[in-house]
Motif scaffolding. Structure first.
Motif, PDB file in Angstrom:
ATOM      1  N   SER A 258      -8.859   5.836   3.142  1.00 23.96           N
ATOM      2  CA  SER A 258      -8.345   4.803   2.244  1.00 23.96           C
ATOM      3  C   SER A 258      -9.210   4.633   0.993  1.00 23.96           C
ATOM      4  O   SER A 258      -8.781   3.987   0.034  1.00 23.96           O
ATOM      5  N   SER A 259     -10.393   5.214   0.980  1.00 22.99           N
ATOM      6  CA  SER A 259     -11.249   5.164  -0.201  1.00 22.99           C
ATOM      7  C   SER A 259     -11.117   6.408  -1.067  1.00 22.99           C
ATOM      8  O   SER A 259     -11.811   6.538  -2.077  1.00 22.99           O
TER       9      SER A 259
ATOM     10  N   SER B 143     -14.053  10.630  -2.890  1.00 24.87           N
ATOM     11  CA  SER B 143     -14.497   9.327  -2.410  1.00 24.87           C
ATOM     12  C   SER B 143     -15.790   8.999  -3.133  1.00 24.87           C
ATOM     13  O   SER B 143     -16.805   9.682  -2.920  1.00 24.87           O
TER      14      SER B 143
ATOM     15  N   ARG C 113       1.361   8.746  -0.114  1.00 22.65           N
ATOM     16  CA  ARG C 113       0.311   8.786   0.903  1.00 22.65           C
ATOM     17  C   ARG C 113       0.629   7.820   2.021  1.00 22.65           C
ATOM     18  O   ARG C 113       1.291   6.788   1.814  1.00 22.65           O
ATOM     19  N   ASP C 114       0.120   8.167   3.200  1.00 21.72           N
ATOM     20  CA  ASP C 114       0.213   7.313   4.372  1.00 21.72           C
ATOM     21  C   ASP C 114      -1.217   7.138   4.869  1.00 21.72           C
ATOM     22  O   ASP C 114      -1.770   8.035   5.515  1.00 21.72           O
ATOM     23  N   ASN C 115      -1.819   6.012   4.547  1.00 22.21           N
ATOM     24  CA  ASN C 115      -3.228   5.813   4.904  1.00 22.21           C
ATOM     25  C   ASN C 115      -3.418   5.727   6.416  1.00 22.21           C
ATOM     26  O   ASN C 115      -4.491   6.078   6.917  1.00 22.21           O
TER      27      ASN C 115
ATOM     28  N   THR D 146      -3.689   7.111  -6.488  1.00 23.48           N
ATOM     29  CA  THR D 146      -4.855   6.264  -6.275  1.00 23.48           C
ATOM     30  C   THR D 146      -5.029   5.940  -4.791  1.00 23.48           C
ATOM     31  O   THR D 146      -4.200   6.297  -3.952  1.00 23.48           O
ATOM     32  N   THR D 147      -6.113   5.246  -4.483  1.00 22.04           N
ATOM     33  CA  THR D 147      -6.447   4.974  -3.083  1.00 22.04           C
ATOM     34  C   THR D 147      -5.356   4.162  -2.377  1.00 22.04           C
ATOM     35  O   THR D 147      -5.095   4.382  -1.196  1.00 22.04           O
ATOM     36  N   THR D 148      -4.742   3.252  -3.111  1.00 20.50           N
ATOM     37  CA  THR D 148      -3.709   2.417  -2.492  1.00 20.50           C
ATOM     38  C   THR D 148      -2.307   3.000  -2.661  1.00 20.50           C
ATOM     39  O   THR D 148      -1.355   2.505  -2.053  1.00 20.50           O
ATOM     40  N   GLY D 149      -2.198   4.025  -3.484  1.00 20.86           N
ATOM     41  CA  GLY D 149      -0.891   4.618  -3.718  1.00 20.86           C
ATOM     42  C   GLY D 149      -0.056   3.909  -4.758  1.00 20.86           C
ATOM     43  O   GLY D 149       1.100   4.284  -4.977  1.00 20.86           O
ATOM     44  N   ASP D 150      -0.634   2.905  -5.415  1.00 16.70           N
ATOM     45  CA  ASP D 150       0.182   2.129  -6.343  1.00 16.70           C
ATOM     46  C   ASP D 150       0.315   2.777  -7.704  1.00 16.70           C
ATOM     47  O   ASP D 150       1.156   2.365  -8.515  1.00 16.70           O
TER      48      ASP D 150
END
Length: 116
Positions: free
Chosen positions: A30-31, A100, A72-74, A52-56
């Motif tokens: 997730s990072s 990361s 992505r699927d964290n 990005t890390t959050t997928g946004d």
């Protein structure tokens, strides 16, 4: 040990679709910001898509805009590249890059061949 493993490549006809996967282990997924690159024979490596890390936030090369989708699927520690309306010029080795902080990790790549 960090591992970045791509899968899902293969041979597909023009206008066909493929979904590539990039599984990351050994690091807090997730990072990780993740990118897909590709390199065709005799050509320079090209940045295809980023997430990005959050997928946004996602970004795409002009050459794939509107045809490719990165997601992505964290929970599964996996990034996907959905490729639609494939063209022969999409033929390349597709590599996943995960970063990361200041440390980056590369996968070995997966071959995508678009041909009739």
């Amino acid at each position: 040990q960090v591992q970045v493993v791509e899968s899902g490549g293969g041979l597909v006809h023009p206008v066909g679709s493929l979904r590539l996967s990039c599984a990351v282990s050994g690091v807090t997924f997730s990072s990780c910001a993740v990118r897909w690159y590709r390199q065709a024979p005799g050509k320079e490596r090209e940045l295809v898509a980023t997430i990005t890390t959050t997928g946004d936030t996602t970004n795409y090369a002009d050459s794939v805009q509107g045809r490719f989708t990165i997601s992505r699927d964290n929970a599964k520690k996996t990034v996907y590249l959905q490729m639609n309306s494939l063209k022969p010029e999409d033929t390349a080795v597709y590599c996943c890059y995960a970063r990361s902080g200041n440390v980056a990790y590369w996968g070995q790549g997966t071959q995508v061949t678009v041909s009739s």
